[in-house]
Design an enzyme around this catalytic site. Structure first.
Site, PDB file in Angstrom:
ATOM      1  N   LYS A  85       0.846  -1.200   0.000  1.00 40.38           N
ATOM      2  CA  LYS A  85       0.000   0.000   0.000  1.00 40.38           C
ATOM      3  C   LYS A  85       0.877   1.245   0.000  1.00 40.38           C
ATOM      4  O   LYS A  85       1.771   1.389   0.824  1.00 40.38           O
ATOM      5  CB  LYS A  85      -0.890  -0.006   1.253  1.00 40.38           C
ATOM      6  N   LYS A  92      -7.167   8.261  -0.992  1.00 36.24           N
ATOM      7  CA  LYS A  92      -8.494   8.685  -0.491  1.00 36.24           C
ATOM      8  C   LYS A  92      -9.019   9.936  -1.199  1.00 36.24           C
ATOM      9  O   LYS A  92      -9.245  10.985  -0.584  1.00 36.24           O
ATOM     10  CB  LYS A  92      -8.447   8.914   1.031  1.00 36.24           C
ATOM     11  N   PHE A  93      -9.263   9.799  -2.486  1.00 26.75           N
ATOM     12  CA  PHE A  93      -9.763  10.928  -3.274  1.00 26.75           C
ATOM     13  C   PHE A  93     -11.118  11.401  -2.751  1.00 26.75           C
ATOM     14  O   PHE A  93     -11.997  10.588  -2.430  1.00 26.75           O
ATOM     15  CB  PHE A  93      -9.907  10.550  -4.751  1.00 26.75           C
ATOM     16  N   HIS A  94     -11.305  12.721  -2.713  1.00 27.84           N
ATOM     17  CA  HIS A  94     -12.580  13.326  -2.300  1.00 27.84           C
ATOM     18  C   HIS A  94     -12.602  14.723  -2.905  1.00 27.84           C
ATOM     19  O   HIS A  94     -11.987  15.648  -2.378  1.00 27.84           O
ATOM     20  CB  HIS A  94     -12.666  13.392  -0.766  1.00 27.84           C
ATOM     21  N   ASP A  95     -13.302  14.872  -4.043  1.00 29.06           N
ATOM     22  CA  ASP A  95     -13.290  16.157  -4.747  1.00 29.06           C
ATOM     23  C   ASP A  95     -14.520  16.193  -5.644  1.00 29.06           C
ATOM     24  O   ASP A  95     -15.375  15.303  -5.543  1.00 29.06           O
ATOM     25  CB  ASP A  95     -11.967  16.274  -5.546  1.00 29.06           C
ATOM     26  N   THR A 131     -11.356   5.546  10.979  1.00 25.89           N
ATOM     27  CA  THR A 131     -11.395   4.971  12.330  1.00 25.89           C
ATOM     28  C   THR A 131     -10.838   5.932  13.379  1.00 25.89           C
ATOM     29  O   THR A 131     -11.029   5.730  14.568  1.00 25.89           O
ATOM     30  CB  THR A 131     -10.620   3.637  12.397  1.00 25.89           C
ATOM     31  N   THR A 169     -13.082  15.935 -11.200  1.00 24.29           N
ATOM     32  CA  THR A 169     -11.681  15.820 -10.762  1.00 24.29           C
ATOM     33  C   THR A 169     -11.371  14.401 -10.302  1.00 24.29           C
ATOM     34  O   THR A 169     -10.305  13.851 -10.613  1.00 24.29           O
ATOM     35  CB  THR A 169     -11.411  16.835  -9.628  1.00 24.29           C
TER      36      THR A 169
HETATM   37  O1  C5P Z   1       1.353  -0.459  11.263  1.00 25.33           O
HETATM   38  P1  C5P Z   1      -0.105  -0.701  11.161  1.00 25.33           P
HETATM   39  O2  C5P Z   1      -0.459  -2.167  10.984  1.00 25.33           O
HETATM   40  O3  C5P Z   1      -0.890  -0.063  12.284  1.00 25.33           O
HETATM   41  O4  C5P Z   1      -0.495   0.019   9.807  1.00 25.33           O
HETATM   42  C1  C5P Z   1      -1.837   0.116   9.403  1.00 25.33           C
HETATM   43  C2  C5P Z   1      -1.913   0.854   8.105  1.00 25.33           C
HETATM   44  O5  C5P Z   1      -3.290   0.969   7.757  1.00 25.33           O
HETATM   45  C3  C5P Z   1      -1.358   2.268   8.118  1.00 25.33           C
HETATM   46  O6  C5P Z   1      -0.904   2.551   6.807  1.00 25.33           O
HETATM   47  C4  C5P Z   1      -2.558   3.095   8.447  1.00 25.33           C
HETATM   48  O7  C5P Z   1      -2.481   4.409   7.957  1.00 25.33           O
HETATM   49  C5  C5P Z   1      -3.653   2.331   7.715  1.00 25.33           C
HETATM   50  N1  C5P Z   1      -4.978   2.541   8.246  1.00 25.33           N
HETATM   51  C6  C5P Z   1      -5.311   2.310   9.563  1.00 25.33           C
HETATM   52  N2  C5P Z   1      -6.569   2.518   9.998  1.00 25.33           N
HETATM   53  C7  C5P Z   1      -7.490   2.941   9.148  1.00 25.33           C
HETATM   54  C8  C5P Z   1      -7.186   3.175   7.825  1.00 25.33           C
HETATM   55  C9  C5P Z   1      -5.893   2.969   7.392  1.00 25.33           C
HETATM   56  O8  C5P Z   1      -4.475   1.902  10.339  1.00 25.33           O
HETATM   57  N3  C5P Z   1      -8.718   3.101   9.567  1.00 25.33           N
END
Ligand code: C5P
Length: 237
Positions: free
Chosen positions: A41, A70-73, A125, A77
């Site tokens: 990712k 995370k596009f939001h526009d 979250t 666009t």
């Molecule tokens: O290191 P860790 O397992 O916590 O990484 C989780 C990944 O998932 C990070 O890139 C974080 O930004 C992403 N993420 C998250 N919670 C979300 C959405 C994305 O932890 N709700």
């Protein structure tokens, strides 16, 4: 509920976030882990500093890429931003479901004819009830998540990013072909770091997760390859 049949299927479910600053660090993780997990990712941190070139570099290794910007526009666009992501040959990307039907439908149009999966983010979250209230959303978070998931489904999105606590709810209300991508995953006994709502890999899969975003338990391990292998083995029960 969704048993994993073999090592290949277990690896396919794991997405490692490249939460680093430089392309060199990102490529180091990819080289180390490409044969252990299914996906990588690329998010705002890496992309904003290195631009699309880092996506090309990671894709150049043959690894599959989930572009999490995370596009939001406005719909026009977002349509063209999705086309730009498709031109980079990424296999999954994200948009905010709260952008509304027209924006989501535009994102789906932007990906039409490609195999790229457009995922919707419902409620981050990191948000709590107060965050929703601050932005004028008065209903309970769970209702907001469910409502946005229906919006995403109606617009034809290919999946959702959701917290472990929402997997079971979402699995029950969105079509099976919508994939659920779940961060906040921690193998039994590992450090939660800053994650508050966590679940182990087998638990999340049992509840209906299709893909697991697992970062620090792998990337910050003394031996990332061994850590990934333990997780893959745990998914095969
Ligand atoms: O290191 P860790 O397992 O916590 O990484 C989780 C990944 O998932 C990070 O890139 C974080 O930004 C992403 N993420 C998250 N919670 C979300 C959405 C994305 O932890 N709700």
């Amino acid at each position: 509920m969704h048993p994993v049949k073999n090592v290949a299927e277990a690896k396919e479910k794991i997405i490692v976030p490249l939460d680093v600053t430089t392309a060199a660090e990102a490529l180091h993780l990819v080289e180390m882990l490409a044969s252990e997990v299914g996906w990588f990712k690329i998010g705002l941190q890496l992309f904003t500093r290195n631009g699309p070139e880092v996506v090309r570099l990671v894709r150049g290794t043959g690894a599959r890429v989930f572009l999490d910007l995370k596009f939001h526009d406005i719909p026009n666009t977002v349509l063209h931003a999705v086309e730009s992501a498709i031109a980079l040959d990424v296999q999954m990307l994200t948009v905010h479901a709260s952008g509304g039907h027209e924006m989501l439908a535009a994102a789906v149009r932007g990906a039409a004819g490609s195999a790229t999966r457009v995922l919707g983010v419902t409620v981050l979250t990191s948000s709590n009830q107060q965050t929703l209230t601050e932005t004028g959303v008065m209903r309970p978070i769970a209702e907001q998540v469910e409502s946005l998931s229906q919006l995403a489904a109606a617009a034809g999105l290919g999946g959702l990013v959701a917290s472990p606590l929402e997997v079971a709810l979402l699995r029950a209300v969105v079509p099976r072909e919508m994939k659920l991508v779940i961060p906040g995953i921690r193998p039994a006994g590992s450090d939660a770091n800053d994650q508050k709502r966590i679940m182990t890999p087998p638990e999340a899969v049992a509840q209906g997760a299709d893909y697991l975003v697992i970062g620090r338990p792998i990337t910050a391990a003394a031996d990332p390859v061994a850590a990934a292998r333990v997780i893959v083995a745990s998914l095969q029960g």
